[in-house]
Design a protein around this motif. Structure first.
Motif, mmCIF file in Angstrom:
data_model
loop_
_atom_site.group_PDB
_atom_site.id
_atom_site.type_symbol
_atom_site.label_atom_id
_atom_site.label_comp_id
_atom_site.label_asym_id
_atom_site.label_seq_id
_atom_site.Cartn_x
_atom_site.Cartn_y
_atom_site.Cartn_z
ATOM 1 N N ALA A 119 0.169 10.685 -8.023
ATOM 2 C CA ALA A 119 0.366 11.118 -9.408
ATOM 3 C C ALA A 119 -0.944 11.076 -10.182
ATOM 4 O O ALA A 119 -1.242 11.985 -10.972
ATOM 5 C CB ALA A 119 1.403 10.218 -10.086
ATOM 6 N N ARG A 120 -1.757 10.048 -9.934
ATOM 7 C CA ARG A 120 -3.052 9.927 -10.610
ATOM 8 C C ARG A 120 -3.971 11.083 -10.208
ATOM 9 O O ARG A 120 -4.710 11.622 -11.049
ATOM 10 C CB ARG A 120 -3.697 8.587 -10.256
ATOM 11 N N ALA A 121 -3.915 11.476 -8.950
ATOM 12 C CA ALA A 121 -4.739 12.596 -8.482
ATOM 13 C C ALA A 121 -4.330 13.898 -9.173
ATOM 14 O O ALA A 121 -5.180 14.692 -9.581
ATOM 15 C CB ALA A 121 -4.613 12.734 -6.962
ATOM 16 N N ARG A 122 -3.021 14.069 -9.319
ATOM 17 C CA ARG A 122 -2.530 15.312 -9.946
ATOM 18 C C ARG A 122 -2.881 15.365 -11.438
ATOM 19 O O ARG A 122 -3.066 16.454 -11.998
ATOM 20 C CB ARG A 122 -1.029 15.442 -9.753
ATOM 21 N N GLN A 178 0.829 -1.207 0.000
ATOM 22 C CA GLN A 178 0.000 0.000 0.000
ATOM 23 C C GLN A 178 0.864 1.258 0.000
ATOM 24 O O GLN A 178 0.566 2.237 -0.692
ATOM 25 C CB GLN A 178 -0.919 0.003 1.225
ATOM 26 N N LEU A 179 1.933 1.209 0.770
ATOM 27 C CA LEU A 179 2.835 2.356 0.858
ATOM 28 C C LEU A 179 3.513 2.623 -0.489
ATOM 29 O O LEU A 179 3.694 3.775 -0.897
ATOM 30 C CB LEU A 179 3.903 2.085 1.930
ATOM 31 N N GLU A 180 3.833 1.542 -1.186
ATOM 32 C CA GLU A 180 4.490 1.667 -2.487
ATOM 33 C C GLU A 180 3.546 2.247 -3.542
ATOM 34 O O GLU A 180 3.991 2.938 -4.467
ATOM 35 C CB GLU A 180 4.979 0.282 -2.930
ATOM 36 N N LYS A 181 2.245 1.973 -3.401
ATOM 37 C CA LYS A 181 1.269 2.436 -4.392
ATOM 38 C C LYS A 181 0.802 3.868 -4.150
ATOM 39 O O LYS A 181 0.203 4.470 -5.049
ATOM 40 C CB LYS A 181 0.052 1.503 -4.394
ATOM 41 N N LEU A 182 1.056 4.403 -2.970
ATOM 42 C CA LEU A 182 0.572 5.761 -2.671
ATOM 43 C C LEU A 182 1.133 6.822 -3.623
ATOM 44 O O LEU A 182 0.386 7.718 -4.042
ATOM 45 C CB LEU A 182 0.889 6.124 -1.213
ATOM 46 N N PRO A 183 2.432 6.781 -3.989
ATOM 47 C CA PRO A 183 2.910 7.769 -4.963
ATOM 48 C C PRO A 183 2.182 7.678 -6.300
ATOM 49 O O PRO A 183 1.987 8.689 -6.974
ATOM 50 C CB PRO A 183 4.400 7.400 -5.114
#
Length: 233
Positions: free
Chosen positions: A33-36, A24-29
């Motif tokens: 990026a998807r949010a931006r 989960q921690l690895e997927k947060l970036p």
């Protein structure tokens, strides 16, 4: 069930939790990026609207300049017409004045059309800016949520790792060593249940001797995949 097996099952549960949290921690970036990227389309729409308005304003200025040029020519021609005493020259100047006058009418009509288009373009820009502002608010909320999740996951991951360390230190070191070695190659499942005479890890049918060993107070391993076996109460 052997106490050592119970310890390993708890340890395996913590290892699975650690792996899940790390994933989960690895997927947060990626989520960040998807949010931006949600802003990209709305930002582009605003840029397109602004460029369209600028182009429209330049066209209006060009038309205004053409109108002023022809009006200046009309003024000059009228002065020449007033000063001439020749009928044919007076008539020719009159035709020129009439032609420039028609040009002015056409250009002024075009100017009005461009102004109407400008009003429409400004309305489009306003809508695009409102959409961008709304998206920005949503993205800011997403980024805030992602940041909070990052902090929460890091805290839980740190706590689970500390708990895992204590569990490993309190368990039988030999069996923990075996467990750790298996965990690296068995897709996170080093300890598997016996299901209907089969290994719960690789699903291969176990030989009788292995089943008997799993039912006794000995550590039994699958003869196919080497996973540590246990029989659920």
């Amino acid at each position: 069930m052997l106490p050592q097996i119970e310890d390993l099952l708890v340890l395996q549960d913590r290892d699975r939790r650690i792996a899940m949290l790390a994933d989960q921690l690895e997927k947060l970036p990626i989520d960040e990026a998807r949010a931006r990227t949600k802003l990209e389309a709305d930002t582009a729409a605003v840029d397109v609207a602004k460029k369209a308005i600028l182009t429209n304003e330049m066209e209006i200025k060009k038309v205004e300049l053409d109108v002023d040029t022809r009006k200046t020519s009309i003024t000059r021609l009228r002065t020449q017409q007033f000063e001439t005493r020749k009928n044919d020259e007076y008539s020719a100047l009159g035709h020129e004045i009439e032609r420039y006058g028609k040009d002015v009418d056409v250009l002024e009509t075009k100017e009005l059309e461009l102004m109407e288009i400008g009003d429409s373009l400004r309305a489009t820009l306003k809508s695009a800016e409102e959409a961008l502002a709304k998206t920005k608010r949503l993205v800011e909320e997403d980024l805030k949520s992602i940041k909070e999740r990052f902090g929460n996951i890091e805290t839980e991951l740190e706590e689970t790792r500390a708990e895992r360390k204590q569990l490993a230190e309190s368990a039988d070191p030999d069996i923990v060593h075996l467990y750790d070695r298996l965990l690296k190659t068995k897709n996170g499942v080093a300890v598997a249940p016996v299901n209907n005479g089969q290994c719960g890890g690789c699903h291969v049918r176990l030989i009788a001797a292995t089943l008997i060993k799993a039912q006794s107070k000995e550590i039994a391993q699958c003869e196919n995949c080497a996973r540590i076996l246990y029989i659920e109460p």
